[in-house]
Design a protein around this motif. Sequence first.
Motif, PDB file in Angstrom:
ATOM      1  N   PRO A  10     -11.767 -12.419 -35.030  1.00  0.00           N
ATOM      2  CA  PRO A  10     -11.048 -11.348 -35.724  1.00  0.00           C
ATOM      3  C   PRO A  10     -11.851 -10.063 -35.893  1.00  0.00           C
ATOM      4  CG  PRO A  10     -10.652 -13.436 -36.805  1.00  0.00           C
ATOM      5  CD  PRO A  10     -11.683 -13.694 -35.751  1.00  0.00           C
ATOM      6  N   ILE A  11     -13.128 -10.168 -36.281  1.00  0.00           N
ATOM      7  CA  ILE A  11     -13.884  -8.938 -36.526  1.00  0.00           C
ATOM      8  C   ILE A  11     -14.227  -8.238 -35.218  1.00  0.00           C
ATOM      9  CG2 ILE A  11     -16.247  -9.870 -36.536  1.00  0.00           C
ATOM     10  CD1 ILE A  11     -14.668  -7.226 -38.903  1.00  0.00           C
ATOM     11  N   LEU A  12     -14.360  -8.992 -34.129  1.00  0.00           N
ATOM     12  CA  LEU A  12     -14.555  -8.351 -32.825  1.00  0.00           C
ATOM     13  C   LEU A  12     -13.328  -7.522 -32.449  1.00  0.00           C
ATOM     14  CD1 LEU A  12     -16.329 -11.062 -30.646  1.00  0.00           C
ATOM     15  CD2 LEU A  12     -17.123  -8.726 -31.001  1.00  0.00           C
ATOM     16  N   ILE A  13     -12.152  -8.084 -32.668  1.00  0.00           N
ATOM     17  CA  ILE A  13     -10.918  -7.377 -32.337  1.00  0.00           C
ATOM     18  C   ILE A  13     -10.743  -6.145 -33.214  1.00  0.00           C
ATOM     19  CG2 ILE A  13      -8.395  -7.526 -32.350  1.00  0.00           C
ATOM     20  CD1 ILE A  13      -8.706 -10.500 -31.645  1.00  0.00           C
ATOM     21  N   ILE A  14     -10.835  -6.327 -34.526  1.00  0.00           N
ATOM     22  CA  ILE A  14     -10.639  -5.219 -35.461  1.00  0.00           C
ATOM     23  C   ILE A  14     -11.719  -4.154 -35.274  1.00  0.00           C
ATOM     24  CG2 ILE A  14     -10.517  -4.562 -37.894  1.00  0.00           C
ATOM     25  CD1 ILE A  14      -8.145  -6.243 -36.797  1.00  0.00           C
ATOM     26  N   GLY A  15     -12.957  -4.600 -35.135  1.00  0.00           N
ATOM     27  CA  GLY A  15     -14.051  -3.644 -34.969  1.00  0.00           C
ATOM     28  C   GLY A  15     -13.917  -2.819 -33.710  1.00  0.00           C
ATOM     29  N   THR A  16     -13.435  -3.438 -32.633  1.00  0.00           N
ATOM     30  CA  THR A  16     -13.263  -2.709 -31.381  1.00  0.00           C
ATOM     31  C   THR A  16     -12.155  -1.677 -31.482  1.00  0.00           C
ATOM     32  OG1 THR A  16     -13.971  -4.693 -30.192  1.00  0.00           O
ATOM     33  CG2 THR A  16     -12.971  -2.959 -28.892  1.00  0.00           C
ATOM     34  N   LEU A  17     -11.116  -1.971 -32.255  1.00  0.00           N
ATOM     35  CA  LEU A  17     -10.063  -0.987 -32.482  1.00  0.00           C
ATOM     36  C   LEU A  17     -10.617   0.247 -33.205  1.00  0.00           C
ATOM     37  CD1 LEU A  17      -7.036  -3.266 -33.503  1.00  0.00           C
ATOM     38  CD2 LEU A  17      -7.351  -2.016 -31.369  1.00  0.00           C
ATOM     39  N   GLY A  18     -11.713   0.056 -33.919  1.00  0.00           N
ATOM     40  CA  GLY A  18     -12.356   1.194 -34.587  1.00  0.00           C
ATOM     41  C   GLY A  18     -12.850   2.238 -33.605  1.00  0.00           C
ATOM     42  N   TYR A  19     -13.118   1.834 -32.354  1.00  0.00           N
ATOM     43  CA  TYR A  19     -13.524   2.795 -31.333  1.00  0.00           C
ATOM     44  C   TYR A  19     -12.442   3.854 -31.111  1.00  0.00           C
ATOM     45  CZ  TYR A  19     -17.345  -0.339 -29.853  1.00  0.00           C
ATOM     46  OH  TYR A  19     -18.482  -1.105 -29.798  1.00  0.00           O
ATOM     47  N   ILE A  20     -11.193   3.435 -31.207  1.00  0.00           N
ATOM     48  CA  ILE A  20     -10.075   4.367 -31.010  1.00  0.00           C
ATOM     49  C   ILE A  20      -9.964   5.314 -32.201  1.00  0.00           C
ATOM     50  CG2 ILE A  20      -7.586   4.543 -30.619  1.00  0.00           C
ATOM     51  CD1 ILE A  20      -7.740   1.627 -29.568  1.00  0.00           C
ATOM     52  N   ILE A  21      -9.984   4.740 -33.402  1.00  0.00           N
ATOM     53  CA  ILE A  21      -9.839   5.542 -34.612  1.00  0.00           C
ATOM     54  C   ILE A  21     -11.000   6.524 -34.759  1.00  0.00           C
ATOM     55  CG2 ILE A  21      -9.606   5.437 -37.132  1.00  0.00           C
ATOM     56  CD1 ILE A  21      -8.623   2.541 -36.783  1.00  0.00           C
ATOM     57  N   GLY A  22     -12.196   6.075 -34.374  1.00  0.00           N
ATOM     58  CA  GLY A  22     -13.398   6.880 -34.573  1.00  0.00           C
ATOM     59  C   GLY A  22     -13.348   8.238 -33.906  1.00  0.00           C
ATOM     60  N   ASN A  23     -12.777   8.328 -32.716  1.00  0.00           N
ATOM     61  CA  ASN A  23     -12.696   9.610 -32.019  1.00  0.00           C
ATOM     62  C   ASN A  23     -11.797  10.596 -32.749  1.00  0.00           C
ATOM     63  OD1 ASN A  23     -14.459   8.923 -29.987  1.00  0.00           O
ATOM     64  ND2 ASN A  23     -12.872   8.294 -28.555  1.00  0.00           N
ATOM     65  N   TYR A  24     -10.716  10.093 -33.332  1.00  0.00           N
ATOM     66  CA  TYR A  24      -9.821  10.961 -34.088  1.00  0.00           C
ATOM     67  C   TYR A  24     -10.467  11.424 -35.391  1.00  0.00           C
ATOM     68  CZ  TYR A  24      -6.134   9.613 -30.836  1.00  0.00           C
ATOM     69  OH  TYR A  24      -5.390   9.417 -29.701  1.00  0.00           O
ATOM     70  N   VAL A  25     -11.140  10.504 -36.073  1.00  0.00           N
ATOM     71  CA  VAL A  25     -11.812  10.851 -37.331  1.00  0.00           C
ATOM     72  C   VAL A  25     -12.913  11.887 -37.081  1.00  0.00           C
ATOM     73  CG1 VAL A  25     -13.348   9.974 -39.146  1.00  0.00           C
ATOM     74  CG2 VAL A  25     -11.316   8.667 -38.500  1.00  0.00           C
ATOM     75  N   GLY A  26     -13.769  11.623 -36.090  1.00  0.00           N
ATOM     76  CA  GLY A  26     -14.863  12.533 -35.793  1.00  0.00           C
ATOM     77  C   GLY A  26     -14.391  13.909 -35.367  1.00  0.00           C
ATOM     78  N   THR A  27     -13.368  13.955 -34.519  1.00  0.00           N
ATOM     79  CA  THR A  27     -12.845  15.241 -34.045  1.00  0.00           C
ATOM     80  C   THR A  27     -12.225  16.032 -35.179  1.00  0.00           C
ATOM     81  OG1 THR A  27     -12.411  14.326 -31.845  1.00  0.00           O
ATOM     82  CG2 THR A  27     -11.235  16.335 -32.445  1.00  0.00           C
ATOM     83  N   ALA A  28     -11.398  15.376 -35.994  1.00  0.00           N
ATOM     84  CA  ALA A  28     -10.723  16.066 -37.098  1.00  0.00           C
ATOM     85  C   ALA A  28     -11.732  16.645 -38.094  1.00  0.00           C
ATOM     86  CB  ALA A  28      -9.773  15.105 -37.805  1.00  0.00           C
ATOM     87  N   LEU A  29     -12.710  15.827 -38.501  1.00  0.00           N
ATOM     88  CA  LEU A  29     -13.699  16.318 -39.466  1.00  0.00           C
ATOM     89  C   LEU A  29     -14.593  17.384 -38.838  1.00  0.00           C
ATOM     90  CD1 LEU A  29     -14.775  13.024 -41.304  1.00  0.00           C
ATOM     91  CD2 LEU A  29     -13.238  14.827 -42.102  1.00  0.00           C
ATOM     92  N   GLY A  30     -14.961  17.208 -37.567  1.00  0.00           N
ATOM     93  CA  GLY A  30     -15.806  18.190 -36.890  1.00  0.00           C
ATOM     94  C   GLY A  30     -15.147  19.553 -36.818  1.00  0.00           C
ATOM     95  N   VAL A  31     -13.868  19.592 -36.462  1.00  0.00           N
ATOM     96  CA  VAL A  31     -13.129  20.856 -36.376  1.00  0.00           C
ATOM     97  C   VAL A  31     -13.010  21.501 -37.760  1.00  0.00           C
ATOM     98  CG1 VAL A  31     -10.869  21.871 -35.895  1.00  0.00           C
ATOM     99  CG2 VAL A  31     -11.852  20.198 -34.305  1.00  0.00           C
ATOM    100  N   TRP A  32     -12.704  20.678 -38.766  1.00  0.00           N
ATOM    101  CA  TRP A  32     -12.576  21.188 -40.142  1.00  0.00           C
ATOM    102  C   TRP A  32     -13.915  21.750 -40.647  1.00  0.00           C
ATOM    103  CZ3 TRP A  32     -12.576  17.939 -45.170  1.00  0.00           C
ATOM    104  CH2 TRP A  32     -12.293  18.755 -46.261  1.00  0.00           C
ATOM    105  N   PHE A  33     -14.970  20.996 -40.464  1.00  0.00           N
ATOM    106  CA  PHE A  33     -16.290  21.430 -40.933  1.00  0.00           C
ATOM    107  C   PHE A  33     -16.733  22.716 -40.215  1.00  0.00           C
ATOM    108  CE2 PHE A  33     -17.595  16.765 -41.958  1.00  0.00           C
ATOM    109  CZ  PHE A  33     -16.809  16.814 -43.115  1.00  0.00           C
ATOM    110  N   THR A  34     -16.452  22.796 -38.917  1.00  0.00           N
ATOM    111  CA  THR A  34     -16.847  23.977 -38.147  1.00  0.00           C
ATOM    112  C   THR A  34     -16.146  25.231 -38.673  1.00  0.00           C
ATOM    113  OG1 THR A  34     -17.236  22.633 -36.167  1.00  0.00           O
ATOM    114  CG2 THR A  34     -16.905  24.996 -35.839  1.00  0.00           C
ATOM    115  N   SER A  35     -14.902  25.074 -39.111  1.00  0.00           N
ATOM    116  CA  SER A  35     -14.148  26.234 -39.649  1.00  0.00           C
ATOM    117  C   SER A  35     -14.743  26.753 -40.950  1.00  0.00           C
ATOM    118  CB  SER A  35     -12.698  25.822 -39.873  1.00  0.00           C
ATOM    119  OG  SER A  35     -12.568  24.900 -40.944  1.00  0.00           O
ATOM    120  N   MET A  36     -15.592  25.954 -41.597  1.00  0.00           N
ATOM    121  CA  MET A  36     -16.169  26.364 -42.885  1.00  0.00           C
ATOM    122  C   MET A  36     -17.640  26.786 -42.763  1.00  0.00           C
ATOM    123  SD  MET A  36     -14.574  23.668 -45.627  1.00  0.00           S
ATOM    124  CE  MET A  36     -14.985  22.201 -44.684  1.00  0.00           C
ATOM    125  N   MET A  37     -18.200  26.726 -41.554  1.00  0.00           N
ATOM    126  CA  MET A  37     -19.606  27.074 -41.373  1.00  0.00           C
ATOM    127  C   MET A  37     -19.772  28.591 -41.183  1.00  0.00           C
ATOM    128  SD  MET A  37     -21.329  24.265 -41.703  1.00  0.00           S
ATOM    129  CE  MET A  37     -22.943  24.511 -40.961  1.00  0.00           C
TER     130      MET A  37
END
Length: 406
Positions: A379-406
């Motif tokens: 189970p944790i292998l499956i769920i953890g691997t799905l985190g690879y998909i979510i991670g790109n969206y989280v990183g991109t969204a926060l990166g774009v937001w943070f860059t707009s405030m720098m």
Amino acid sequence: MEEVTSLIHPENYWVLWAILIGWAAIAIILEQKFSWASKLSGAIIALIGAMILSNTGVIPLESPVYDTVWSYVVPLAIPLLLFQSNIVKVWQESKRLLIIFLISTIGTVAGTIVAFFLLKDVIPNLNYIGAMLSGSYTGGGVNFAAMATRFDVDEGLVSSTVVADNLLMAVYFLVLITIPAIGFFKNKFGTPHIDEIEKNSDASENQASSYWGRKEISLRDIALAIGTAFAIVAVSFSLAGFFSELIPEDSNIFLTVLRGIIGDDYLMLTTLTLVLVAVFPKYFDSISGSQEFGTFFIYIFFVVIGVPASIPLIIQNAPLILVFAALIVFINMLISFSAGKLFKFNLEEIILASNANIGGPTTAAAMAISRGWTKLVGPILIIGTLGYIIGNYVGTALGVWFTSMM
């Protein structure tokens, strides 16, 4: 490759392999021979030993040998450890783990935002660091690399952040794997998997020795276990590579998500193994020793995890980045355990979900294996691997937001 400052050269492959495998073996022997080592766990012994060897300059921080462990040893360990997995039980456990994993992801997002606003005036380029670490602490190293490429981050900044990330991951791994032995947490949370191990263990010997008792194994078992594992990894990675190339990287959201699922090596490997085990249960049940082989491979992985955690490099290049990363991890842990307690999740589920966020599915599965929580490995292998998909969206969204405030 780093400038050679270690006693053993990065390309002295045979000596480095001897150290990795030898220390993994010593960690297992200590764990099964001494009660203090059993309580500490062989995983921690393996990891701490590697940290000492690398920080004292005995072994190098980088070497093709370590890359081989990540590229070949870990993928072989996964199917070997899933040969006895029941896909129905895996699905039942996965539903609960998915919920606590998503809650833990919220902890990563919250931690990154809080840490960014606290430190954005004292750490240069924190918008890029935030993007890389939030992606990494949702999925794993794949997301870290993706965010570094997405925002075209300077190589020096990437290197400093990697060093901080490696050290913190190793330290947090030690914290999480120690928590089940602390009475406070065992009293506050349900621990069904720990209780089952203690119930089935012989009181006269330590848990590791009892769990890993001697079993009958033949040359045929060795051939089938290793041969089947190699075949599954080869087919899985080939299929994932095929679908990854078939679906363009810059497709629409649906195709991007689909590409992330069927084009991911580890998700394909886990899924194919579970399907094969369900379709051919008698074949896989007839193989003895697969769990032992897989676990030994994972212990070699534990040793490699501890190697890049260079304390001198942190002090020299990235002390504030380490503080930033530590804030993210602390808030992730705080939210994961608080929400876990509120919604009555088991201690084992909370620990593995947070581990899968911060370290990725392989470290979470390794922790489950080292503690004997075998029902949670798949189970944790499956769920953890799905985190690879979510991670790109989280990183991109926060990166774009943070860059707009720098």
